[in-house]
Design an enzyme around this catalytic site. Sequence first.
Site, PDB file in Angstrom:
ATOM      1  N   CYS A   1      -7.543  -4.126  -2.020  1.00 40.35           N
ATOM      2  CA  CYS A   1      -6.535  -3.219  -1.476  1.00 40.35           C
ATOM      3  C   CYS A   1      -5.200  -3.464  -2.187  1.00 40.35           C
ATOM      4  CB  CYS A   1      -6.392  -3.462   0.021  1.00 40.35           C
ATOM      5  SG  CYS A   1      -5.060  -2.528   0.783  1.00 40.35           S
TER       6      CYS A   1
ATOM      7  N   CYS B   1      -2.728  -5.042   0.540  1.00 36.36           N
ATOM      8  CA  CYS B   1      -2.836  -6.365   1.180  1.00 36.36           C
ATOM      9  C   CYS B   1      -3.837  -7.298   0.495  1.00 36.36           C
ATOM     10  CB  CYS B   1      -3.194  -6.210   2.647  1.00 36.36           C
ATOM     11  SG  CYS B   1      -4.903  -5.710   2.924  1.00 36.36           S
TER      12      CYS B   1
ATOM     13  N   CYS C   1      -8.416   0.628   4.662  1.00 32.74           N
ATOM     14  CA  CYS C   1      -8.509  -0.827   4.653  1.00 32.74           C
ATOM     15  C   CYS C   1      -8.503  -1.331   6.103  1.00 32.74           C
ATOM     16  CB  CYS C   1      -7.316  -1.392   3.884  1.00 32.74           C
ATOM     17  SG  CYS C   1      -7.191  -3.188   3.986  1.00 32.74           S
TER      18      CYS C   1
ATOM     19  N   CYS D   1     -15.401   7.939  -2.248  1.00 33.59           N
ATOM     20  CA  CYS D   1     -14.516   8.589  -3.218  1.00 33.59           C
ATOM     21  C   CYS D   1     -13.109   8.036  -2.975  1.00 33.59           C
ATOM     22  CB  CYS D   1     -14.585  10.093  -2.983  1.00 33.59           C
ATOM     23  SG  CYS D   1     -13.683  11.036  -4.192  1.00 33.59           S
TER      24      CYS D   1
HETATM   25 FE    FE Z   1      -5.121  -3.394   2.948  1.00 29.50          FE
END
Ligand code: FE
Length: 165
Positions: free
Chosen positions: A82, A85, A130, A153
Site C-alpha cells: 500500500c 501505509c 487496504c 484491477c
Molecule cells: Fe494502507
Amino acid sequence: MLKNIALLLCVFLIGCKGNSQQNEMTSVEKTAAKKEFTVVKTEAEWKAQLTDMQFYVLREAATENPFTSELLDIKTQGVYVCAGCNTQLFKSDTKFDSGTGWPSFYKEIEGNVAYDVDYKIGYKRTEEHCATCGGHLGHVFEDGPKPTGKRHCINGAALKFIAAE
Ligand code: FE
C-alpha cells in the site's frame, strides 16, 4: 385526497434525494464510516505524506488513467505494498497482463485487502481497499484467470513495488 398524494410525493422525492446523496459518498468515506482501521490519519496528514495522484486515488477513490502506471510492466519478483501505509497487498507471482492498462492480480494477500460495494458509475462493482488504512485500491471482477477467476484491477498509484532481495 390530492393533498395526501402531494404529501406522499414529497416524502418520496426527499427519500430519493437522500439516497442519491449517500451514493455520492466516496467508497473511502463509506468504509471509514463503517469500519475501524489500524492506521488513521487526518486529510491534512495524508495530503502531506502522499503525492497528489496517490491522495486522489487512495483517499478520494479516484481512478488513474489506464496505461499510465510505472508498475504496469514490472515482471520481476517482489511484493506490492500500500502506498499509504506499506501493508503488503499483492505478490508478484499473482500479477498478470489483463490488457486493461491497470496493474492486475488474480489474488490478494488474504486478510490485507477489504471489500465494499460501489455504485459510483451506475452499476454494482466490488470496490477494494487496504484493510489497514482504508485507502482505495481499485475493483475486483469475475473475469480473471485461473486458479481464482478473479481480476483485481488496481490503480498503480495506490501501490509501491518492493523487489525481492
Ligand atoms: Fe494502507
